[in-house]
Scaffold this active site. Structure first.
Site, short mmCIF file in Angstrom:
data_model
loop_
_atom_site.label_atom_id
_atom_site.label_comp_id
_atom_site.label_asym_id
_atom_site.label_seq_id
_atom_site.Cartn_x
_atom_site.Cartn_y
_atom_site.Cartn_z
N THR A 1 -10.66 14.36 -30.72
CA THR A 1 -11.21 15.39 -29.85
C THR A 1 -10.17 15.87 -28.97
O THR A 1 -9.89 17.14 -28.85
CB THR A 1 -12.31 14.63 -29.02
OG1 THR A 1 -13.35 14.05 -29.87
CG2 THR A 1 -12.88 15.57 -27.92
N GLU B 1 29.47 16.47 -13.42
CA GLU B 1 30.60 16.98 -12.96
C GLU B 1 31.32 16.00 -12.04
O GLU B 1 32.62 16.06 -11.96
CB GLU B 1 30.48 18.50 -12.36
CG GLU B 1 30.00 19.57 -13.33
CD GLU B 1 28.43 19.69 -13.33
OE1 GLU B 1 27.82 21.07 -13.47
OE2 GLU B 1 27.85 18.55 -13.33
N ARG C 1 7.48 -0.18 -23.86
CA ARG C 1 7.40 -1.67 -24.22
C ARG C 1 8.70 -1.96 -25.54
O ARG C 1 8.99 -0.78 -26.00
CB ARG C 1 6.53 -2.39 -24.59
CG ARG C 1 5.18 -2.37 -23.81
CD ARG C 1 3.96 -2.96 -24.31
NE ARG C 1 3.58 -2.62 -25.31
CZ ARG C 1 2.72 -1.54 -25.26
NH1 ARG C 1 2.24 -0.91 -24.18
NH2 ARG C 1 2.11 -1.17 -26.31
N TRP D 1 -4.30 -1.56 -37.65
CA TRP D 1 -3.10 -0.68 -37.43
C TRP D 1 -2.92 0.20 -38.67
O TRP D 1 -3.01 -0.40 -39.68
CB TRP D 1 -2.00 -1.36 -36.95
CG TRP D 1 -1.77 -2.09 -35.64
CD1 TRP D 1 -2.00 -3.41 -35.54
CD2 TRP D 1 -1.76 -1.32 -34.37
NE1 TRP D 1 -2.06 -3.44 -33.99
CE2 TRP D 1 -1.75 -2.34 -33.37
CE3 TRP D 1 -1.67 -0.12 -33.96
CZ2 TRP D 1 -1.84 -2.35 -31.89
CZ3 TRP D 1 -1.41 0.20 -32.67
CH2 TRP D 1 -1.43 -0.82 -31.69
N CYS E 1 25.58 23.63 -10.93
CA CYS E 1 24.44 23.98 -9.91
C CYS E 1 25.19 24.68 -8.84
O CYS E 1 26.53 24.58 -8.41
CB CYS E 1 23.52 22.97 -9.45
SG CYS E 1 24.53 21.56 -8.45
N THR F 1 -7.09 9.38 -38.98
CA THR F 1 -6.56 8.32 -38.03
C THR F 1 -7.37 7.27 -37.60
O THR F 1 -6.71 6.41 -36.94
CB THR F 1 -6.49 9.29 -36.78
OG1 THR F 1 -7.61 9.88 -36.42
CG2 THR F 1 -5.56 10.72 -37.04
N ALA F 2 -8.52 6.98 -38.12
CA ALA F 2 -9.46 5.96 -37.70
C ALA F 2 -10.57 5.90 -38.82
O ALA F 2 -10.80 6.92 -39.51
CB ALA F 2 -9.82 5.86 -36.27
N ASP G 1 -9.80 1.36 -26.79
CA ASP G 1 -8.52 0.68 -26.99
C ASP G 1 -8.02 -0.21 -25.60
O ASP G 1 -7.05 -1.09 -25.62
CB ASP G 1 -7.33 1.49 -27.73
CG ASP G 1 -7.68 2.14 -28.74
OD1 ASP G 1 -8.79 1.64 -29.56
OD2 ASP G 1 -7.17 3.07 -29.33
N THR H 1 -9.93 7.25 -25.44
CA THR H 1 -9.16 6.23 -26.17
C THR H 1 -8.94 5.14 -25.07
O THR H 1 -8.83 4.07 -25.49
CB THR H 1 -7.69 6.90 -26.06
OG1 THR H 1 -7.68 8.10 -27.09
CG2 THR H 1 -6.58 6.05 -26.73
#
Length: 363
Positions: A296, A56, A211, A174, A79, A165-166, A204, A200
């Protein structure tokens, strides 16, 4: 009085302005404002960062003296309290606007309706509810923190068409395409925190930073590490903004982590209470939390009812029965034990599909 098509036009513009704060306003909400007089826009603005002027104020500065008897379209109730900036309701009153159209009331129960009340007490016509659903969606995390006391939690999962997933040996880089991995950066940038588990980090050595896209801030990086197994050489610790939750009160390790700039929060018990952890993140001003973890932690969060939304990048490949699943939920013996979802969005990103699904809560 019903809203007009012109009202909808100006509020749509205010919402688009508010979206410009998608990556920068936390812990504040994303807010836009447009000031109109005789069907001509005379001022506009959006809240850019906490501690800086609200939407505003920018719009009133641009409108100047012309704001008198004008209509202000604001995506969130102005506010009425003094924080790091003066009350916006007072600024609108001082400018002499005749009408204020609001998309949604402030969800904070301590202040909701007080800005509207102050404006009406000054003789200003106030109408609320125009494009309310869109305004709420834009500030889904802020609404969650104000009304539930916890952030809005999204879990990002990259998986194959058969839900893996893996590989069984843990290899996952990937599964998804470069385009999908770039798309994830936008979800990170809009989040107040990125949450992961210690497994994780150990597997990794992830940094979890934003990025490849421009942003004025990095999200808080949060690691759940009950036994404080995180290596002091972890890439995550090479930059500021790391919060580690643990139940292991190892003074020497905690001191070493703090020397590397990390914040360590020791919770009671032998396992991290996920609900306690999320309430603590809310107290730290986190509106939206993005989970980037393995099966997990994803399973534990889902079973605890902590996940609000899934962002799934579905790759056109099959990894087989031995590969790891998306969430360890244990065996379900009845269909009423299942977790029900509602599709929000489906989009192709590179060669993958991005599926956004919201967790349906039991009534």
């Amino acid at each position: 009085m019903p809203f007009t098509p012109q009202d909808a036009h100006w509020m749509s513009l205010a919402l688009r302005l508010a979206e410009q704060g998608l990556y920068s306003t936390s812990p504040n909400p994303r807010v836009g404002c447009v000031i109109v007089k005789n069907e001509v826009q005379i001022g506009s603005g959006w809240h850019q960062r906490a501690g800086e002027p609200h939407a505003e104020v920018y719009a009133l500065r641009e409108a100047g003296a012309e704001a008198e008897n004008a209509t202000a379209y604001v995506t969130l109730e102005p506010c009425s309290h003094t924080g790091r900036t003066p009350p916006c309701a007072d600024a609108l009153i001082a400018a002499g606007v005749a009408r204020v159209v609001i998309a949604m009331q402030d969800p904070n129960p301590l202040v909701s309706g007080k800005g509207i009340g102050r404006l009406r007490a000054a003789g200003i016509v106030v109408e609320s509810g125009l494009m309310e659903a869109s305004a709420q969606e834009l500030n889904r995390g802020f609404v969650s923190r104000m009304t539930r006391g916890v952030p809005w939690v999204r879990s990002k999962i990259g998986m194959s068409l058969d839900g893996r997933t893996a590989l069984a040996n843990g290899v996952s880089q990937w599964i998804t395409s470069p385009e999908a991995r770039h798309d994830v950066q936008h979800w990170r940038a809009r989040s107040c925190a990125v949450l992961t588990g210690i497994n994780t980090i150990l597997a990794d050595d992830a940094e979890l930073t934003v990025r490849s896209i421009e942003t004025s801030r990095q999200p808080l990086r949060v690691v759940l590490d009950s036994q404080l197994r995180i290596p002091l050489t972890a890439k995550l610790l090479q930059s500021q903004g790391v919060l580690i939750y643990t139940t292991h009160n190892d003074i020497d390790k905690i001191t070493a982590l703090k020397e590397r700039g990390a914040t360590v929060c020791v919770l009671s018990g032998t396992q991290i209470d996920l609900n306690v952890m999320l309430r603590d993140l809310a107290q730290r001003g986190c509106n939206e939390v993005l989970v980037e973890a393995g099966s997990t932690l994803n399973g534990a969060l889902l079973k605890a009812g902590c996940v609000d939304e899934l962002i799934v990048y579905l790759a056109p490949q099959l990894l087989g029965d031995a590969a790891r699943g998306m969430a360890q939920l244990g065996e379900l013996t009845r269909l009423d034990q299942r977790i029900n979802l509602h599709w929000q969005d489906m989009w192709q990103v590179g060669k993958d599909l991005r599926l956004v699904a919201r967790v349906l809560r039991a009534e």
